[in-house]
Design a protein around this motif. Structure first.
Motif, PDB file in Angstrom:
ATOM      1  N   ALA A  51       0.836  -1.211   0.000  1.00 26.76           N
ATOM      2  CA  ALA A  51       0.000   0.000   0.000  1.00 26.76           C
ATOM      3  C   ALA A  51       0.862   1.248   0.000  1.00 26.76           C
ATOM      4  CB  ALA A  51      -0.962  -0.011   1.192  1.00 26.76           C
ATOM      5  N   THR A  54       2.491   3.002  -5.401  1.00 28.54           N
ATOM      6  CA  THR A  54       2.279   2.112  -6.548  1.00 28.54           C
ATOM      7  C   THR A  54       1.030   1.246  -6.321  1.00 28.54           C
ATOM      8  OG1 THR A  54       4.671   2.061  -6.839  1.00 28.54           O
ATOM      9  CG2 THR A  54       3.424   0.412  -8.041  1.00 28.54           C
ATOM     10  N   ASP A  73      -1.103  -4.742   3.124  1.00 26.62           N
ATOM     11  CA  ASP A  73       0.223  -4.211   3.441  1.00 26.62           C
ATOM     12  C   ASP A  73       0.676  -4.772   4.790  1.00 26.62           C
ATOM     13  OD1 ASP A  73       1.990  -1.555   2.324  1.00 26.62           O
ATOM     14  OD2 ASP A  73       2.461  -2.329   4.323  1.00 26.62           O
ATOM     15  N   GLY A  74       1.931  -5.142   4.868  1.00 24.41           N
ATOM     16  CA  GLY A  74       2.485  -5.697   6.106  1.00 24.41           C
ATOM     17  C   GLY A  74       2.621  -4.636   7.187  1.00 24.41           C
ATOM     18  N   ASP A  76       1.853  -0.040   7.640  1.00 25.71           N
ATOM     19  CA  ASP A  76       0.820   0.976   7.443  1.00 25.71           C
ATOM     20  C   ASP A  76       0.818   1.428   5.979  1.00 25.71           C
ATOM     21  OD1 ASP A  76      -1.011   3.048   8.021  1.00 25.71           O
ATOM     22  OD2 ASP A  76       0.598   4.463   8.514  1.00 25.71           O
ATOM     23  N   SER A  85      10.201  10.228   0.427  1.00 30.79           N
ATOM     24  CA  SER A  85      10.754  10.785  -0.814  1.00 30.79           C
ATOM     25  C   SER A  85      11.140  12.250  -0.615  1.00 30.79           C
ATOM     26  CB  SER A  85       9.719  10.674  -1.928  1.00 30.79           C
ATOM     27  OG  SER A  85       8.740  11.670  -1.777  1.00 30.79           O
ATOM     28  N   SER A  86      11.548  12.901  -1.708  1.00 28.00           N
ATOM     29  CA  SER A  86      11.813  14.355  -1.651  1.00 28.00           C
ATOM     30  C   SER A  86      10.519  15.146  -1.796  1.00 28.00           C
ATOM     31  CB  SER A  86      12.793  14.780  -2.742  1.00 28.00           C
ATOM     32  OG  SER A  86      14.019  14.112  -2.595  1.00 28.00           O
ATOM     33  N   LEU A  88       8.517  15.651  -4.290  1.00 26.08           N
ATOM     34  CA  LEU A  88       8.379  16.482  -5.489  1.00 26.08           C
ATOM     35  C   LEU A  88       7.574  15.746  -6.549  1.00 26.08           C
ATOM     36  CD1 LEU A  88      12.057  17.766  -5.806  1.00 26.08           C
ATOM     37  CD2 LEU A  88      10.142  18.810  -4.563  1.00 26.08           C
ATOM     38  N   THR A 214      -0.946  -6.629   7.585  1.00 26.99           N
ATOM     39  CA  THR A 214      -1.229  -7.997   7.140  1.00 26.99           C
ATOM     40  C   THR A 214      -0.178  -8.359   6.089  1.00 26.99           C
ATOM     41  OG1 THR A 214      -3.588  -7.566   7.495  1.00 26.99           O
ATOM     42  CG2 THR A 214      -3.018  -9.493   6.156  1.00 26.99           C
ATOM     43  N   GLY A 247       7.562  -2.334  -3.476  1.00 27.03           N
ATOM     44  CA  GLY A 247       8.667  -1.364  -3.463  1.00 27.03           C
ATOM     45  C   GLY A 247       9.999  -2.043  -3.242  1.00 27.03           C
ATOM     46  N   TRP A 249      10.948  -3.900  -1.038  1.00 26.12           N
ATOM     47  CA  TRP A 249      10.831  -5.251  -0.453  1.00 26.12           C
ATOM     48  C   TRP A 249      10.519  -6.283  -1.532  1.00 26.12           C
ATOM     49  CZ3 TRP A 249       9.172  -0.939   2.212  1.00 26.12           C
ATOM     50  CH2 TRP A 249       9.612  -0.785   3.517  1.00 26.12           C
ATOM     51  N   THR A 308      18.979  15.330  -1.231  1.00 28.93           N
ATOM     52  CA  THR A 308      19.095  14.073  -0.536  1.00 28.93           C
ATOM     53  C   THR A 308      20.412  13.422  -0.917  1.00 28.93           C
ATOM     54  OG1 THR A 308      18.118  11.852  -0.283  1.00 28.93           O
ATOM     55  CG2 THR A 308      17.741  12.951  -2.377  1.00 28.93           C
ATOM     56  N   VAL A 355      14.527   4.355   0.851  1.00 27.68           N
ATOM     57  CA  VAL A 355      15.284   3.511  -0.065  1.00 27.68           C
ATOM     58  C   VAL A 355      14.557   3.459  -1.408  1.00 27.68           C
ATOM     59  CG1 VAL A 355      16.079   1.159  -0.475  1.00 27.68           C
ATOM     60  CG2 VAL A 355      16.273   2.139   1.801  1.00 27.68           C
ATOM     61  N   ARG A 356      15.234   3.862  -2.465  1.00 25.34           N
ATOM     62  CA  ARG A 356      14.643   3.836  -3.813  1.00 25.34           C
ATOM     63  C   ARG A 356      14.715   2.420  -4.366  1.00 25.34           C
ATOM     64  NH1 ARG A 356      18.267   7.823  -3.547  1.00 25.34           N
ATOM     65  NH2 ARG A 356      17.502   9.952  -3.683  1.00 25.34           N
ATOM     66  N   PRO A 357      13.598   1.908  -4.881  1.00 25.92           N
ATOM     67  CA  PRO A 357      13.664   0.613  -5.564  1.00 25.92           C
ATOM     68  C   PRO A 357      13.983   0.849  -7.038  1.00 25.92           C
ATOM     69  CG  PRO A 357      11.368   1.259  -5.153  1.00 25.92           C
ATOM     70  CD  PRO A 357      12.218   2.425  -4.763  1.00 25.92           C
ATOM     71  N   THR A 396       5.861  10.540  -8.940  1.00 23.09           N
ATOM     72  CA  THR A 396       5.205  11.373  -9.961  1.00 23.09           C
ATOM     73  C   THR A 396       4.463  10.543 -11.000  1.00 23.09           C
ATOM     74  OG1 THR A 396       7.029  12.909  -9.680  1.00 23.09           O
ATOM     75  CG2 THR A 396       5.660  13.228 -11.623  1.00 23.09           C
TER      76      THR A 396
HETATM   77  C1  LIG Z   1      15.185   9.583  -1.037  1.00 18.40           C
HETATM   78  C2  LIG Z   1      14.127   9.439  -2.082  1.00 18.40           C
HETATM   79  C3  LIG Z   1      13.644  10.554  -2.717  1.00 18.40           C
HETATM   80  C4  LIG Z   1      12.658  10.436  -3.706  1.00 18.40           C
HETATM   81  N1  LIG Z   1      12.135  11.551  -4.221  1.00 18.40           N
HETATM   82  C5  LIG Z   1      11.156  11.479  -5.159  1.00 18.40           C
HETATM   83  C6  LIG Z   1      10.539  12.656  -5.638  1.00 18.40           C
HETATM   84  O1  LIG Z   1      10.833  13.762  -5.179  1.00 18.40           O
HETATM   85  N2  LIG Z   1       9.615  12.535  -6.611  1.00 18.40           N
HETATM   86  C7  LIG Z   1       9.259  11.320  -7.128  1.00 18.40           C
HETATM   87  O2  LIG Z   1       8.441  11.303  -8.037  1.00 18.40           O
HETATM   88  N3  LIG Z   1       9.787  10.166  -6.645  1.00 18.40           N
HETATM   89  C8  LIG Z   1      10.716  10.219  -5.663  1.00 18.40           C
HETATM   90  N4  LIG Z   1      11.257   9.079  -5.128  1.00 18.40           N
HETATM   91  C9  LIG Z   1      10.782   7.779  -5.613  1.00 18.40           C
HETATM   92  C10 LIG Z   1       9.445   7.361  -4.980  1.00 18.40           C
HETATM   93  O3  LIG Z   1       9.386   7.751  -3.639  1.00 18.40           O
HETATM   94  C11 LIG Z   1       9.253   5.857  -5.089  1.00 18.40           C
HETATM   95  O4  LIG Z   1       9.406   5.488  -6.439  1.00 18.40           O
HETATM   96  C12 LIG Z   1       7.873   5.393  -4.637  1.00 18.40           C
HETATM   97  O5  LIG Z   1       7.533   5.930  -3.378  1.00 18.40           O
HETATM   98  C13 LIG Z   1       7.840   3.876  -4.567  1.00 18.40           C
HETATM   99  O6  LIG Z   1       6.586   3.490  -4.098  1.00 18.40           O
HETATM  100  P1  LIG Z   1       6.167   1.963  -3.964  1.00 18.40           P
HETATM  101  O7  LIG Z   1       4.716   1.949  -3.652  1.00 18.40           O
HETATM  102  O8  LIG Z   1       6.594   1.230  -5.182  1.00 18.40           O
HETATM  103  O9  LIG Z   1       7.020   1.414  -2.758  1.00 18.40           O
HETATM  104  P2  LIG Z   1       6.805   1.638  -1.191  1.00 18.40           P
HETATM  105  O10 LIG Z   1       6.283   2.988  -0.906  1.00 18.40           O
HETATM  106  O11 LIG Z   1       8.051   1.250  -0.501  1.00 18.40           O
HETATM  107  O12 LIG Z   1       5.649   0.643  -0.823  1.00 18.40           O
HETATM  108  C14 LIG Z   1       5.830  -0.751  -0.673  1.00 18.40           C
HETATM  109  C15 LIG Z   1       4.856  -1.251   0.377  1.00 18.40           C
HETATM  110  O13 LIG Z   1       4.852  -2.678   0.350  1.00 18.40           O
HETATM  111  C16 LIG Z   1       4.696  -3.145   1.676  1.00 18.40           C
HETATM  112  N5  LIG Z   1       5.194  -4.528   1.709  1.00 18.40           N
HETATM  113  C17 LIG Z   1       6.464  -4.951   1.508  1.00 18.40           C
HETATM  114  N6  LIG Z   1       6.533  -6.292   1.589  1.00 18.40           N
HETATM  115  C18 LIG Z   1       5.277  -6.735   1.845  1.00 18.40           C
HETATM  116  C19 LIG Z   1       4.702  -8.033   2.072  1.00 18.40           C
HETATM  117  N7  LIG Z   1       5.442  -9.154   2.020  1.00 18.40           N
HETATM  118  N8  LIG Z   1       3.374  -8.112   2.350  1.00 18.40           N
HETATM  119  C20 LIG Z   1       2.599  -7.001   2.404  1.00 18.40           C
HETATM  120  N9  LIG Z   1       3.107  -5.743   2.211  1.00 18.40           N
HETATM  121  C21 LIG Z   1       4.421  -5.618   1.930  1.00 18.40           C
HETATM  122  C22 LIG Z   1       5.533  -2.179   2.504  1.00 18.40           C
HETATM  123  O14 LIG Z   1       5.108  -2.175   3.857  1.00 18.40           O
HETATM  124  C23 LIG Z   1       5.262  -0.846   1.791  1.00 18.40           C
HETATM  125  O15 LIG Z   1       4.195  -0.124   2.395  1.00 18.40           O
HETATM  126  C24 LIG Z   1      12.197   9.158  -4.102  1.00 18.40           C
HETATM  127  C25 LIG Z   1      12.685   8.028  -3.441  1.00 18.40           C
HETATM  128  C26 LIG Z   1      13.619   8.170  -2.421  1.00 18.40           C
HETATM  129  C27 LIG Z   1      14.092   6.979  -1.686  1.00 18.40           C
END
Ligand SMILES: Cc1cc2nc3c(=O)[nH]c(=O)nc-3n(C[C@H](O)[C@H](O)[C@H](O)COP(=O)(O)OP(=O)(O)OC[C@H]3O[C@@H](n4cnc5c(N)ncnc54)[C@H](O)[C@@H]3O)c2cc1C
Length: 562
Positions: A51, A54, A73-74, A76, A85-86, A88, A214, A247, A249, A308, A355-357, A396
C-alpha cells in the motif's frame, strides 16, 4: 473502553461525508471477512501486495474499472518509500542529461494531470537552479536543458534565465561569490504519504478494500488455478490476479522469479530544520561539485527540508537510518551555496531516510557505491506463474505505472458479465482524488479551514464542521504547526490509522516537523487511538514505546519523555 460518542449534529455531518469510514472497527470486520472468503474459497478479482503509492494507484485504477480489489500491506499505508521521498512531483530535470526524454515527458504529463486531480496536494512552485563558476552545468547548459523541459511540458510551464543579480533578487540567501546566474522553472511539491492515502481513500470509495498490518508470506496456485496469497497466520486468500507492488521489499522469492536480479536499492536521507535557519523563499536546486547529483532545499511551512543523498544500500528498507556523516555531507554541500544558512547538528529538527527501488539494467555510475545513474523507469514483471510485479518508477508517475499494470492484469480476465465482456479503460486521470467543490477564498478566511485544506481538500469543510461541534478538537496540536486535534480523530475514523506512528509519522507528520517529535501530545493521541480500538488504557504505554522505537529506527532521533 467504548469509542467516545459525539453529539448528534456532528454524527449527522459524518453521515453526509462522502468519505467511507475507515477505523479500527472496519479493519477488524475486513480482517474477518477476508479470512472467511479465503475459507470458502471465494476469489477476489485482484489482490495487490503493498500500500505504497504504486499499490494505491493500482487499487484505485482497478476498483474504478469495477474489479473486486483487495490491498494488503504488512505495515501501514505509505510505510515504505512513499513517505520518505523528496516530496516532489516533477519531470526530473536531471534525467534530461541522461537522455531519458520519454521519462521526463511522461512525468511532466502526469504532473499536469495531478494539478487537476489533486490541486490541494500538488502545489506548483518556482524552483531556482543557480550556476556558479566551475559548476559542471554552466548557465548556458541549464538554459538549454530547461528550454527542452518547457517543450516536453508542452509549454504548460516556462523557464526564465536571470543573471547573478537577478538570481540574488529572487533568492537573497544564495552566495553571490562566483554566481553566474540561475534558471527559474516550475515543478511541484506534494505530501507523499497523503497522496498515497488519498489514492487509497479514492479506491475505497470505488469499492476496493485495504487491509494494513497484514503481511503476505508467499504466493502459489490452487488446484483450480487461482492464485493463493498466504498470510503470516497461515490463512490463504484466493485471487484471479495478483500484483506485487512491494517497493524495495519486492523480492525474487515473493515474485517467484528466482535468479533474475530485480532491484538495486539506493538510500536517500533528508534533514528538516527551522525555516528561520534556512529561510529560502522557494525550492532551490543545488549542484554537487564533481558529481552528477543535485540536491534540493525546499520550504515547508515553518520548516525547510534539505536532501538528498544517493548511495547504494543493502539492509532492511524500513530501517535505513540517518547517520552523523549523512548530515555532515548535506551541511557541507549546501553550506557552499548558502553560507548564511544556520546549519549544524544542533539545528536539526528531524530527519527521514528512504530507499529507492531502482530497476536493474540502467547504466551504472562511475562513482563506486553510487546509484545516481540507475534508471528511474518502472518495470512490469510477469513471472511464469502469472504473478505480476510492478517496481521502480517514481511517485510522480504512479498513475501511469498503475494503468500499465492493470491493463496487463485484465488482458485475459473475463468480467463474468456477458453484457459487458470487456473491462472498461482507465479513467483515473479524469476523476479528482477528492470529490466536492474546491474550498473557496471566503472559506479560507477561517484559520481552521486554512490549516486543513492542504491535507484534506474539499473534505476540510466537513472536518471543520465536526470540530465546531467539539471545540477542544479545533485547537492546533502544537502552536507553530498546522495540525489540529480534529485530524487525529479523522486519522483514526477515516484514514485507517491503527498505531501511534501511523498518526505522528504519516498522517500528521509531527515526527518530522516538531523538534520533540510530538512527545508533548503523544499520550493524548495514543489515548484517543486506544479508546477507539476498544483496548485497555494500558495499551497507551505500549503505543508510545512502539513509536519511540520506529522513530529511532528510521531517523536515529530520540523521543523525549512524554
Ligand atoms: C530519497 C528518495 C527521494 C525520492 N524523491 C522522489 C521525488 O521527489 N519525486 C518522485 O516522483 N519520486 C521520488 N522518489 C521515488 C518514490 O518515492 C518511489 O518510487 C515510490 O515511493 C515507490 O513506491 P512503492 O509503492 O513502489 O514502494 P513503497 O512505498 O516502498 O511501498 C511498498 C509497500 O509494500 C509493503 N510490503 C512490503 N513487503 C510486503 C509483504 N510481504 N506483504 C505485504 N506488504 C508488503 C511495505 O510495507 C510498503 O508499504 C524518491 C525516493 C527516495 C528513496
Amino acid at each position: 473502553m467504548p469509542v467516545a460518542r459525539r453529539n448528534t449534529r456532528a454524527e449527522s455531518l459524518v453521515e453526509q461525508s462522502p468519505l467511507p469510514a475507515w477505523g479500527p472497527d472496519e479493519a477488524r470486520a475486513l480482517a474477518a471477512n477476508v479470512r472467511a472468503r479465503g475459507a470458502d474459497e471465494t476469489p477476489w478479482d485482484l489482490v495487490v501486495v503493498g500500500a505504497g503509492i504504486t499499490g494505491a494507484g493500482i487499487a484505485r485504477d482497478a476498483a474504478m474499472r469495477g474489479l473486486r480489489t483487495l490491498v494488503l500491506d504488512g505495515s501501514d499505508v505509505a510505510f515504505g518509500t512513499s513517505s520518505r521521498s523528496s516530496r516532489l512531483i516533477h519531470g526530473g530535470v536531471r534525467y534530461l542529461e541522461q537522455g531519458e526524454l520519454g521519462l521526463v515527458y511522461e512525468a511532466l504529463r502526469e504532473r499536469r494531470r495531478l494539478y487537476r486531480m489533486a490541486p490541494h496536494l500538488v502545489h506548483p512552485a518556482s524552483f531556482v537552479f543557480p550556476a556558479y563558476r566551475g559548476d559542471r552545468l554552466p548557465l548556458w547548459k541549464l538554459r538549454m536543458g530547461l528550454a527542452l523541459y518547457d517543450a516536453l511540458s508542452l509549454y504548460q510551464s516556462h523557464h526564465r534565465t536571470v543573471d547573478a543579480e537577478g538570481a540574488r533578487a529572487q533568492e537573497p540567501l544564495l552566495d553571490g561569490d562566483e554566481l553566474r546566474g540561475a534558471v527559474i522553472y516550475e515543478d511541484a511539491v506534494t505530501d507523499d504519504a497523503r497522496l498515497t492515502l488519498t489514492n487509497l481513500q479514492s479506491a475505497r470509495r470505488s469499492g476496493a478494500e485495504v487491509l494494513t498490518y497484514t503481511r503476505v508470506e508467499r504466493l502459489d496456485r490452487d488446484e483450480r488455478g487461482l492464485h493463493r496469497v498466504w498470510l503470516a497466520d497461515g490463512a490463504a486468500i484466493r485471487a484471479r490476479r495478483v500484483i506485487v507492488a512491494a517497493g524495495p521489499w519486492t523480492s525474487e522469492r515473493l515474485l517467484g522469479a528466482p535468479g533474475r536480479g530485480l532491484l538495486n536499492l539506493s538510500r536517500g536521507i533528508h534533514l528538516v530544520v527551522r525555516a528561520e535557519d534556512v529561510p529560502v523563499r522557494q525550492p532551490l536546486v543545488i549542484q554537487v561539485r564533481g558529481e552528477r547529483r543535485i540536491l534540493f532545499v525546499v520550504p515547508w511551512g515553518t520548516r525547510t527540508y534539505l536532501g538528498t543523498t544517493d548511495t547504494a544500500y543493502e539492509g532492511d528498507p524500513g530501517a535505513s537510518g540517518v547517520t552523523r556523516e549523512d548530515a555532515d555531507e548535506l551541511f557541507t554541500l549546501i553550506g557552499r551555496v548558502l553560507p548564511a544558512a544556520r546549519l549544524g547538528h544542533d539545528r536539526i529538527v528531524s530527519a527521514w531516510s528512504g530507499v529507492r527501488p531502482l530497476v536493474l539494467g540502467g547504466p551504472r555510475s562511475r562513482r563506486p557505491g553510487s546509484t545516481v545513474e540507475l534508471s528511474r523507469k518502472h518495470r512490469l514483471i510477469d513471472n511464469e506463474d502469472g504473478v505480476i510485479g510492478l517496481v521502480g518508477g517514481k511517485l510522480t508517475t504512479y498513475r501511469a505505472m498503475a494503468k500499465d499494470a492493470v491493463d496487463h492484469a485484465i488482458k485475459d480476465l473475463d468480467t463474468g458479465d456477458p453484457e459487458r465482456p470487456r473491462w472498461p479503460r482507465a479513467t483515473t486521470h479524469r476523476a479528482p482524488l477528492c470529490p466536492g467543490a474546491p474550498i473557496g477564498a471566503d472559506e479560507l478566511a477561517d484559520p481552521l479551514i486554512a490549516d486543513l485544506v492542504n491535507r484534506h481538500g474539499p473534505e476540510a469543510r466537513v472536518i471543520a464542521a465536526r470540530a465546531a461541534a467539539a471545540p477542544e478538537l479545533a485547537e492546533r496540536m502544537i502552536e507553530d504547526l498546522p495540525y489540529r486535534w480534529i485530524e487525529v480523530d479523522q486519522a483514526i475514523r477515516f484514514e485507517g490509522a491503527l498505531h501511534l506512528d501511523d498518526i505522528l509519522r504519516r498522517r500528521l507528520p509531527l515526527a518530522l516537523t516538531d523538534p520533540e517529535h510530538g512527545a508533548r501530545v503523544a499520550r493524548r493521541v495514543a489515548t484517543m487511538l486506544v479508546r477507539a480500538r476498544g483496548d485497555d488504557e494500558s495499551a497507551v504505554d505500549a503505543e508510545i514505546e512502539r513509536y519511540r522505537e520506529s522513530l529511532h529506527r528510521e531517523t536515529g532521533r530520540t523521543l523525549p519523555p512524554t
